[in-house]
Write a protein that holds these residues in place. Sequence first.
Motif, mmCIF file in Angstrom:
data_model
loop_
_atom_site.group_PDB
_atom_site.id
_atom_site.type_symbol
_atom_site.label_atom_id
_atom_site.label_comp_id
_atom_site.label_asym_id
_atom_site.label_seq_id
_atom_site.Cartn_x
_atom_site.Cartn_y
_atom_site.Cartn_z
ATOM 1 N N ASP A 183 0.851 -1.187 0.000
ATOM 2 C CA ASP A 183 0.000 0.000 0.000
ATOM 3 C C ASP A 183 0.889 1.240 0.000
ATOM 4 O O ASP A 183 1.558 1.541 0.992
ATOM 5 N N LYS A 184 0.919 1.953 -1.124
ATOM 6 C CA LYS A 184 1.827 3.087 -1.280
ATOM 7 C C LYS A 184 1.580 4.169 -0.235
ATOM 8 O O LYS A 184 0.439 4.456 0.136
ATOM 9 N N LEU A 185 2.676 4.777 0.226
ATOM 10 C CA LEU A 185 2.579 5.948 1.093
ATOM 11 C C LEU A 185 2.667 7.193 0.215
ATOM 12 O O LEU A 185 3.593 7.338 -0.590
ATOM 13 N N LEU A 186 1.695 8.074 0.345
ATOM 14 C CA LEU A 186 1.598 9.267 -0.506
ATOM 15 C C LEU A 186 1.579 10.527 0.356
ATOM 16 O O LEU A 186 1.130 10.509 1.501
ATOM 17 N N CYS A 187 2.050 11.597 -0.236
ATOM 18 C CA CYS A 187 2.017 12.895 0.434
ATOM 19 C C CYS A 187 0.732 13.623 0.038
ATOM 20 O O CYS A 187 0.375 13.650 -1.148
ATOM 21 N N ILE A 188 0.024 14.183 1.006
ATOM 22 C CA ILE A 188 -1.189 14.942 0.687
ATOM 23 C C ILE A 188 -0.971 16.422 0.999
ATOM 24 O O ILE A 188 -0.424 16.786 2.041
ATOM 25 N N VAL A 189 -1.386 17.269 0.052
ATOM 26 C CA VAL A 189 -1.195 18.715 0.170
ATOM 27 C C VAL A 189 -2.484 19.435 -0.259
ATOM 28 O O VAL A 189 -3.249 18.913 -1.082
ATOM 29 N N SER A 245 0.889 16.064 4.970
ATOM 30 C CA SER A 245 1.064 14.811 5.696
ATOM 31 C C SER A 245 1.395 13.687 4.723
ATOM 32 O O SER A 245 1.396 13.873 3.505
ATOM 33 N N ILE A 246 1.666 12.511 5.276
ATOM 34 C CA ILE A 246 1.888 11.294 4.499
ATOM 35 C C ILE A 246 0.953 10.225 5.048
ATOM 36 O O ILE A 246 0.915 9.978 6.253
ATOM 37 N N LEU A 247 0.177 9.610 4.157
ATOM 38 C CA LEU A 247 -0.759 8.565 4.551
ATOM 39 C C LEU A 247 -0.756 7.437 3.512
ATOM 40 O O LEU A 247 -0.425 7.669 2.345
ATOM 41 N N PRO A 248 -1.154 6.238 3.912
ATOM 42 C CA PRO A 248 -1.259 5.130 2.942
ATOM 43 C C PRO A 248 -2.388 5.382 1.935
ATOM 44 O O PRO A 248 -3.414 5.979 2.266
ATOM 45 N N GLU A 249 -2.182 4.895 0.719
ATOM 46 C CA GLU A 249 -3.129 5.122 -0.372
ATOM 47 C C GLU A 249 -4.526 4.601 -0.047
ATOM 48 O O GLU A 249 -5.530 5.205 -0.438
ATOM 49 N N MET A 250 -4.640 3.481 0.669
ATOM 50 C CA MET A 250 -5.947 2.913 0.963
ATOM 51 C C MET A 250 -6.801 3.818 1.838
ATOM 52 O O MET A 250 -8.024 3.708 1.852
ATOM 53 N N VAL A 276 -7.705 18.782 -2.043
ATOM 54 C CA VAL A 276 -6.555 18.066 -1.490
ATOM 55 C C VAL A 276 -6.065 17.066 -2.528
ATOM 56 O O VAL A 276 -6.861 16.359 -3.149
ATOM 57 N N LYS A 277 -4.747 17.017 -2.719
ATOM 58 C CA LYS A 277 -4.162 16.148 -3.731
ATOM 59 C C LYS A 277 -3.174 15.182 -3.089
ATOM 60 O O LYS A 277 -2.405 15.560 -2.202
ATOM 61 N N ALA A 278 -3.198 13.940 -3.555
ATOM 62 C CA ALA A 278 -2.218 12.939 -3.126
ATOM 63 C C ALA A 278 -1.114 12.862 -4.173
ATOM 64 O O ALA A 278 -1.388 12.672 -5.360
ATOM 65 N N ILE A 279 0.124 13.033 -3.749
ATOM 66 C CA ILE A 279 1.269 13.064 -4.660
ATOM 67 C C ILE A 279 2.216 11.928 -4.301
ATOM 68 O O ILE A 279 2.544 11.708 -3.129
ATOM 69 N N LYS A 280 2.668 11.201 -5.324
ATOM 70 C CA LYS A 280 3.560 10.073 -5.061
ATOM 71 C C LYS A 280 4.922 10.568 -4.592
ATOM 72 O O LYS A 280 5.364 11.671 -4.943
ATOM 73 N N LEU A 281 5.571 9.741 -3.795
ATOM 74 C CA LEU A 281 6.902 10.052 -3.282
ATOM 75 C C LEU A 281 7.950 9.352 -4.133
ATOM 76 O O LEU A 281 7.745 8.226 -4.589
ATOM 77 N N ASP A 330 10.504 3.840 -3.409
ATOM 78 C CA ASP A 330 9.523 2.768 -3.271
ATOM 79 C C ASP A 330 9.036 2.717 -1.827
ATOM 80 O O ASP A 330 9.464 1.873 -1.040
ATOM 81 N N PHE A 331 8.128 3.621 -1.464
ATOM 82 C CA PHE A 331 7.665 3.717 -0.087
ATOM 83 C C PHE A 331 6.250 3.157 0.035
ATOM 84 O O PHE A 331 5.345 3.590 -0.688
ATOM 85 N N TYR A 332 6.080 2.246 0.930
ATOM 86 C CA TYR A 332 4.775 1.614 1.096
ATOM 87 C C TYR A 332 4.718 0.927 2.461
ATOM 88 O O TYR A 332 5.732 0.735 3.142
ATOM 89 N N ARG A 333 3.508 0.592 2.870
ATOM 90 C CA ARG A 333 3.347 -0.336 3.992
ATOM 91 C C ARG A 333 2.900 -1.662 3.383
ATOM 92 O O ARG A 333 2.163 -1.679 2.385
ATOM 93 N N THR A 334 3.329 -2.752 3.970
ATOM 94 C CA THR A 334 2.915 -4.075 3.504
ATOM 95 C C THR A 334 1.796 -4.585 4.398
ATOM 96 O O THR A 334 2.003 -4.836 5.586
ATOM 97 N N ILE A 335 0.602 -4.693 3.829
ATOM 98 C CA ILE A 335 -0.527 -5.235 4.580
ATOM 99 C C ILE A 335 -0.496 -6.752 4.479
ATOM 100 O O ILE A 335 -0.344 -7.311 3.391
ATOM 101 N N GLY A 336 -0.610 -7.394 5.613
ATOM 102 C CA GLY A 336 -0.603 -8.850 5.625
ATOM 103 C C GLY A 336 -1.570 -9.384 6.660
ATOM 104 O O GLY A 336 -2.228 -8.621 7.370
ATOM 105 N N ILE A 337 -1.687 -10.684 6.695
ATOM 106 C CA ILE A 337 -2.460 -11.324 7.760
ATOM 107 C C ILE A 337 -1.486 -12.068 8.653
ATOM 108 O O ILE A 337 -0.472 -12.603 8.193
ATOM 109 N N ALA A 338 -1.813 -12.081 9.946
ATOM 110 C CA ALA A 338 -0.958 -12.734 10.921
ATOM 111 C C ALA A 338 -1.805 -13.611 11.831
ATOM 112 O O ALA A 338 -2.968 -13.304 12.103
ATOM 113 N N ALA A 339 -1.202 -14.701 12.284
ATOM 114 C CA ALA A 339 -1.881 -15.631 13.186
ATOM 115 C C ALA A 339 -0.836 -16.321 14.044
ATOM 116 O O ALA A 339 0.335 -16.422 13.647
#
Length: 289
Positions: free
Chosen positions: A162-168, A235-240, A249-254, A257-266
Amino acid sequence: MTIAKFEVFRAVVDLGSLSKAAESLGLTQSAVSHAIAGLESEFGFTLLTRSRTGVALTENGGRMLLYVREILKWNEQMVQEAATIHGIEKGVVRIGTFPSVSIQWIPQIIKRFSEQFPLIKIKLFEGDYDEISKWLTDGTIDFGFLSLPAAKSLDVVPLKKDKLLCIVPDTHPLYNSTSLSLHQLKNEPFIMPKSSIDNDVRRILTAHKVKPNVLYETSEDQAIISMVQNQLGISILPEMILYRLPQNVKAIKLEGDFYRTIGIAAPSFKNMSPASKKWINVLKEWLSI
């Protein structure tokens, strides 16, 4: 001691009150009180303290809850396995989720899953990464969505970058940029996410030795977007999270390769209940569409 009493005890702890537990289980409040009193009598000590604001675990109650959750987990798996032998798909799946997954993924996955397995119930527990990790550890949930990496004690499966984007805001000099470097943000008024998403943002800033001019911190995603909209900073927030941005307000790519990796854990995918394994299979199928 019976499984029914353990289920009452778990419901009271999870919901925080005798009345809510009674409603959830389809019992009278007096029946719930009687079940708790019965357990306390059998154990020989108090499990819960009662007050006007609800109930709270005693220290001994907390120690017992760990075993109660484990017993109920294996009992549920046994019931599900027996049902499977008879060709019936039934059970309960308890899932930890955070807001952007709850909004963007969960409704569609539940719809797809319920069409295939109508007798399997889904219970959602929404929180931040730290709360979900705790629920995994103490057995509140069967599995949960997290931003990876997670604790080494957990089994994990990566699902999405999930890409991290800058919002302005549209009044900002950077608004017309097609991409931004982190160093361009160094002296900009910055609104820092104060939830566990903060870990993702701080991670990339620290790795690139960028210290933004943090003016505000908040844990609410929509509050951050509103503050940017009102020109209080960027600010910077995940695309989702940015699925419904205001027009100004516009989201601009950084750059990078900046992102958070969403996964499942157990705690263990191998030892999961049959119903949980089916849910995860449906999840993977839906993501691959």
